[in-house]
Design a protein around this motif. Structure first.
Motif, PDB file in Angstrom:
ATOM      1  N   LEU A 103      13.021  -3.066   8.891  1.00 19.64           N
ATOM      2  CA  LEU A 103      12.961  -3.489   7.427  1.00 19.64           C
ATOM      3  C   LEU A 103      13.735  -4.806   7.416  1.00 19.64           C
ATOM      4  CD1 LEU A 103      14.157  -0.269   5.598  1.00 19.64           C
ATOM      5  CD2 LEU A 103      11.885  -1.407   5.527  1.00 19.64           C
ATOM      6  N   TYR A 104      14.680  -4.958   8.246  1.00 17.78           N
ATOM      7  CA  TYR A 104      15.340  -6.295   8.532  1.00 17.78           C
ATOM      8  C   TYR A 104      14.398  -7.568   8.682  1.00 17.78           C
ATOM      9  CZ  TYR A 104      18.775  -9.861  10.281  1.00 17.78           C
ATOM     10  OH  TYR A 104      19.292 -11.087  10.408  1.00 17.78           O
ATOM     11  N   GLU A 120       6.773  -5.529 -10.362  1.00 16.79           N
ATOM     12  CA  GLU A 120       8.186  -5.779  -9.312  1.00 16.79           C
ATOM     13  C   GLU A 120       9.217  -6.363  -9.916  1.00 16.79           C
ATOM     14  OE1 GLU A 120       8.565  -7.367  -4.669  1.00 16.79           O
ATOM     15  OE2 GLU A 120       6.819  -6.779  -5.482  1.00 16.79           O
ATOM     16  N   ILE A 121       8.751  -7.783 -10.627  1.00 17.98           N
ATOM     17  CA  ILE A 121       9.761  -8.609 -11.381  1.00 17.98           C
ATOM     18  C   ILE A 121      10.785  -7.724 -12.210  1.00 17.98           C
ATOM     19  CG2 ILE A 121      10.154 -10.630 -12.845  1.00 17.98           C
ATOM     20  CD1 ILE A 121       7.895 -11.734 -11.750  1.00 17.98           C
ATOM     21  N   ALA A 122      10.104  -6.671 -13.080  1.00 17.45           N
ATOM     22  CA  ALA A 122      11.000  -6.121 -13.971  1.00 17.45           C
ATOM     23  C   ALA A 122      11.994  -4.906 -13.023  1.00 17.45           C
ATOM     24  CB  ALA A 122       9.990  -5.111 -14.854  1.00 17.45           C
ATOM     25  N   SER A 123      11.413  -4.509 -11.837  1.00 13.03           N
ATOM     26  CA  SER A 123      12.310  -3.692 -11.098  1.00 13.03           C
ATOM     27  C   SER A 123      13.492  -4.642 -10.418  1.00 13.03           C
ATOM     28  CB  SER A 123      11.491  -3.104  -9.949  1.00 13.03           C
ATOM     29  OG  SER A 123      12.318  -2.532  -9.063  1.00 13.03           O
ATOM     30  N   ILE A 124      13.369  -5.702 -10.239  1.00 10.83           N
ATOM     31  CA  ILE A 124      14.310  -6.652  -9.405  1.00 10.83           C
ATOM     32  C   ILE A 124      15.218  -6.986 -10.553  1.00 10.83           C
ATOM     33  CG2 ILE A 124      14.595  -9.082  -8.542  1.00 10.83           C
ATOM     34  CD1 ILE A 124      11.659  -8.734  -7.257  1.00 10.83           C
ATOM     35  N   LEU A 125      14.889  -7.445 -11.745  1.00  7.61           N
ATOM     36  CA  LEU A 125      15.679  -7.709 -12.911  1.00  7.61           C
ATOM     37  C   LEU A 125      16.274  -6.640 -13.905  1.00  7.61           C
ATOM     38  CD1 LEU A 125      13.858 -11.090 -13.669  1.00  7.61           C
ATOM     39  CD2 LEU A 125      15.843 -10.783 -12.355  1.00  7.61           C
ATOM     40  N   SER A 126      16.043  -5.510 -13.338  1.00  8.57           N
ATOM     41  CA  SER A 126      16.331  -4.120 -14.340  1.00  8.57           C
ATOM     42  C   SER A 126      16.144  -4.341 -15.790  1.00  8.57           C
ATOM     43  CB  SER A 126      17.949  -4.036 -13.970  1.00  8.57           C
ATOM     44  OG  SER A 126      18.172  -3.778 -12.775  1.00  8.57           O
ATOM     45  N   ILE A 127      14.677  -4.820 -15.694  1.00 11.36           N
ATOM     46  CA  ILE A 127      14.121  -4.682 -17.351  1.00 11.36           C
ATOM     47  C   ILE A 127      12.709  -4.077 -17.225  1.00 11.36           C
ATOM     48  CG2 ILE A 127      15.217  -6.970 -17.804  1.00 11.36           C
ATOM     49  CD1 ILE A 127      12.857  -8.603 -17.205  1.00 11.36           C
ATOM     50  N   THR A 154       0.966  -1.249   0.003  1.00 15.41           N
ATOM     51  CA  THR A 154      -0.095   0.059   0.101  1.00 15.41           C
ATOM     52  C   THR A 154       0.632   1.264   0.141  1.00 15.41           C
ATOM     53  OG1 THR A 154      -0.111   0.169   2.328  1.00 15.41           O
ATOM     54  CG2 THR A 154      -2.084  -1.069   1.383  1.00 15.41           C
ATOM     55  N   GLU A 155       0.103   2.396  -0.369  1.00 12.14           N
ATOM     56  CA  GLU A 155       0.901   3.828  -0.530  1.00 12.14           C
ATOM     57  C   GLU A 155       1.544   3.933   1.005  1.00 12.14           C
ATOM     58  OE1 GLU A 155       2.778   6.992  -2.003  1.00 12.14           O
ATOM     59  OE2 GLU A 155       1.995   5.303  -2.897  1.00 12.14           O
ATOM     60  N   THR A 156       0.614   3.706   2.058  1.00 18.05           N
ATOM     61  CA  THR A 156       1.115   3.945   3.356  1.00 18.05           C
ATOM     62  C   THR A 156       2.451   3.230   3.916  1.00 18.05           C
ATOM     63  OG1 THR A 156      -1.338   4.322   4.101  1.00 18.05           O
ATOM     64  CG2 THR A 156       0.220   3.956   5.885  1.00 18.05           C
ATOM     65  N   GLU A 157       2.280   1.661   3.451  1.00 16.05           N
ATOM     66  CA  GLU A 157       3.378   0.943   3.729  1.00 16.05           C
ATOM     67  C   GLU A 157       4.951   1.486   3.059  1.00 16.05           C
ATOM     68  OE1 GLU A 157       1.674  -3.437   4.544  1.00 16.05           O
ATOM     69  OE2 GLU A 157       1.584  -2.821   2.602  1.00 16.05           O
ATOM     70  N   ARG A 158       4.685   1.792   1.702  1.00 14.40           N
ATOM     71  CA  ARG A 158       5.724   2.373   1.096  1.00 14.40           C
ATOM     72  C   ARG A 158       6.081   3.634   1.642  1.00 14.40           C
ATOM     73  NH1 ARG A 158       7.321   5.474  -2.921  1.00 14.40           N
ATOM     74  NH2 ARG A 158       5.183   6.468  -3.466  1.00 14.40           N
ATOM     75  N   LEU A 159       5.472   4.560   1.951  1.00 13.24           N
ATOM     76  CA  LEU A 159       5.797   5.865   2.459  1.00 13.24           C
ATOM     77  C   LEU A 159       6.607   5.349   3.997  1.00 13.24           C
ATOM     78  CD1 LEU A 159       2.969   8.039   1.860  1.00 13.24           C
ATOM     79  CD2 LEU A 159       5.411   8.125   0.683  1.00 13.24           C
ATOM     80  N   PRO A 188       7.864  -2.261  -3.153  1.00 19.88           N
ATOM     81  CA  PRO A 188       8.589  -2.290  -1.980  1.00 19.88           C
ATOM     82  C   PRO A 188      10.067  -2.463  -1.762  1.00 19.88           C
ATOM     83  CG  PRO A 188       7.369  -4.376  -2.747  1.00 19.88           C
ATOM     84  CD  PRO A 188       7.101  -3.296  -3.708  1.00 19.88           C
ATOM     85  N   PHE A 189      10.397  -2.059  -0.763  1.00 15.53           N
ATOM     86  CA  PHE A 189      11.919  -2.355  -0.496  1.00 15.53           C
ATOM     87  C   PHE A 189      12.308  -3.713  -0.824  1.00 15.53           C
ATOM     88  CE2 PHE A 189      15.454  -2.860   2.800  1.00 15.53           C
ATOM     89  CZ  PHE A 189      16.461  -1.721   2.164  1.00 15.53           C
ATOM     90  N   SER A 190      11.313  -4.740  -0.636  1.00 15.40           N
ATOM     91  CA  SER A 190      11.769  -6.077  -0.951  1.00 15.40           C
ATOM     92  C   SER A 190      12.244  -6.056  -2.474  1.00 15.40           C
ATOM     93  CB  SER A 190      10.669  -7.084  -0.492  1.00 15.40           C
ATOM     94  OG  SER A 190       9.445  -6.853  -1.289  1.00 15.40           O
ATOM     95  N   ALA A 191      11.816  -5.626  -3.394  1.00 13.78           N
ATOM     96  CA  ALA A 191      12.240  -5.875  -4.650  1.00 13.78           C
ATOM     97  C   ALA A 191      13.801  -5.370  -4.808  1.00 13.78           C
ATOM     98  CB  ALA A 191      11.858  -4.853  -5.510  1.00 13.78           C
ATOM     99  N   TRP A 192      14.243  -4.671  -4.056  1.00 13.38           N
ATOM    100  CA  TRP A 192      15.706  -4.094  -4.055  1.00 13.38           C
ATOM    101  C   TRP A 192      16.440  -5.361  -3.134  1.00 13.38           C
ATOM    102  CZ3 TRP A 192      18.969  -1.403  -0.531  1.00 13.38           C
ATOM    103  CH2 TRP A 192      20.230  -0.801  -1.297  1.00 13.38           C
ATOM    104  N   LEU A 193      15.978  -6.192  -2.169  1.00 13.89           N
ATOM    105  CA  LEU A 193      16.610  -6.934  -1.564  1.00 13.89           C
ATOM    106  C   LEU A 193      16.488  -8.066  -2.396  1.00 13.89           C
ATOM    107  CD1 LEU A 193      14.995  -6.606   1.863  1.00 13.89           C
ATOM    108  CD2 LEU A 193      17.267  -5.771   1.402  1.00 13.89           C
ATOM    109  N   TYR A 194      15.445  -8.548  -3.249  1.00 13.53           N
ATOM    110  CA  TYR A 194      15.626  -9.764  -4.135  1.00 13.53           C
ATOM    111  C   TYR A 194      16.569  -9.412  -5.157  1.00 13.53           C
ATOM    112  CZ  TYR A 194      11.222 -12.031  -2.452  1.00 13.53           C
ATOM    113  OH  TYR A 194      10.207 -12.707  -1.633  1.00 13.53           O
ATOM    114  N   ARG A 195      16.817  -8.607  -5.619  1.00 11.86           N
ATOM    115  CA  ARG A 195      17.853  -8.290  -6.438  1.00 11.86           C
ATOM    116  C   ARG A 195      19.167  -8.516  -5.975  1.00 11.86           C
ATOM    117  NH1 ARG A 195      18.499  -2.558  -9.092  1.00 11.86           N
ATOM    118  NH2 ARG A 195      16.329  -2.967  -9.287  1.00 11.86           N
ATOM    119  N   ILE A 196      19.342  -8.016  -4.754  1.00 11.58           N
ATOM    120  CA  ILE A 196      20.791  -8.059  -4.249  1.00 11.58           C
ATOM    121  C   ILE A 196      20.970  -9.812  -3.920  1.00 11.58           C
ATOM    122  CG2 ILE A 196      22.008  -7.757  -1.991  1.00 11.58           C
ATOM    123  CD1 ILE A 196      20.706  -4.987  -1.837  1.00 11.58           C
TER     124      ILE A 196
END
Length: 180
Positions: free
Chosen positions: A27-28, A153-160, A3-8, A73-81
């Motif tokens: 976050l951890y 989100e997959i697109a964000s994780i995989l940079s496509i 949600t927008e609230t969670e993202r903020l 969500p921040f998790s997309a960045w974590l999945y990429r890492i």
């Protein structure tokens, strides 16, 4: 989807974490289990998975200044890492990649691949078919069908792009259908 609230709320925690690493703890705690299971299902060893998860979160904390909020969500960045860390682990150890299959996770994938075979028949064939996929193909299938991530989100994780993620997924499904 977040949600927008969670993202903020996440954005605020990220901003605070840039100056106070203790602010990173929520976050951890929120994402540890998901990232651990994602890695464990690929590595297959608890201790190695735990070590890799720690590296993921250390890199995330150390690289927070590079994080860009793109509405996911921040998790997309974590999945990429996590994907990068798993790939590095496989390169270093020459370990065979692994995907742990759970019947609940693959039901939707079975629906996508074929309708004319029994689940038992598909369950027997799926591990061999997944082994024939290239690493980037497997990552896409895992994120979409085992992690239930939306295409954006997959697109964000995989940079496509999102469109590219959809096209690649359907091409992989077509390839998997042929292998069945």
């Amino acid at each position: 989807m977040v949600t927008e609230t969670e993202r903020l709320s996440e954005a605020l925690l990220i901003k605070k974490s840039l100056v106070d690493s203790e602010s990173f703890r929520p976050l951890y705690e929120k994402y540890y289990k998901r990232i651990f299971l994602f890695i464990f299902h690929r590595i297959g060893h608890k201790e190695q998975s735990a070590d890799i998860v720690q590296q993921v979160f250390l890199k995330a904390l150390g690289g927070l200044s590079k994080f860009q909020d793109k509405g996911f969500p921040f998790s997309a960045w974590l999945y990429r890492i996590a994907i990068n860390e798993c790939n590095g682990h496989f390169r270093k150890t020459k370990q065979i990649r692994l995907v742990t299959l759970d019947e609940a996770d693959v039901t939707h994938l079975f629906d996508e691949i074929t309708v004319d075979q029994t689940v038992e028949n598909l369950s027997q064939k799926l591990p061999a078919i997944l082994q024939q996929l290239r690493q980037e193909e497997l990552e896409l299938i895992v994120l979409r069908y085992f992690e239930s991530r939306p295409f954006a989100e997959i697109a964000s994780i995989l940079s496509i792009t999102e469109t590219h993620a959809k096209v690649k997924t359907y091409r992989i499904l077509k390839k998997m259908k042929k292998l069945f």
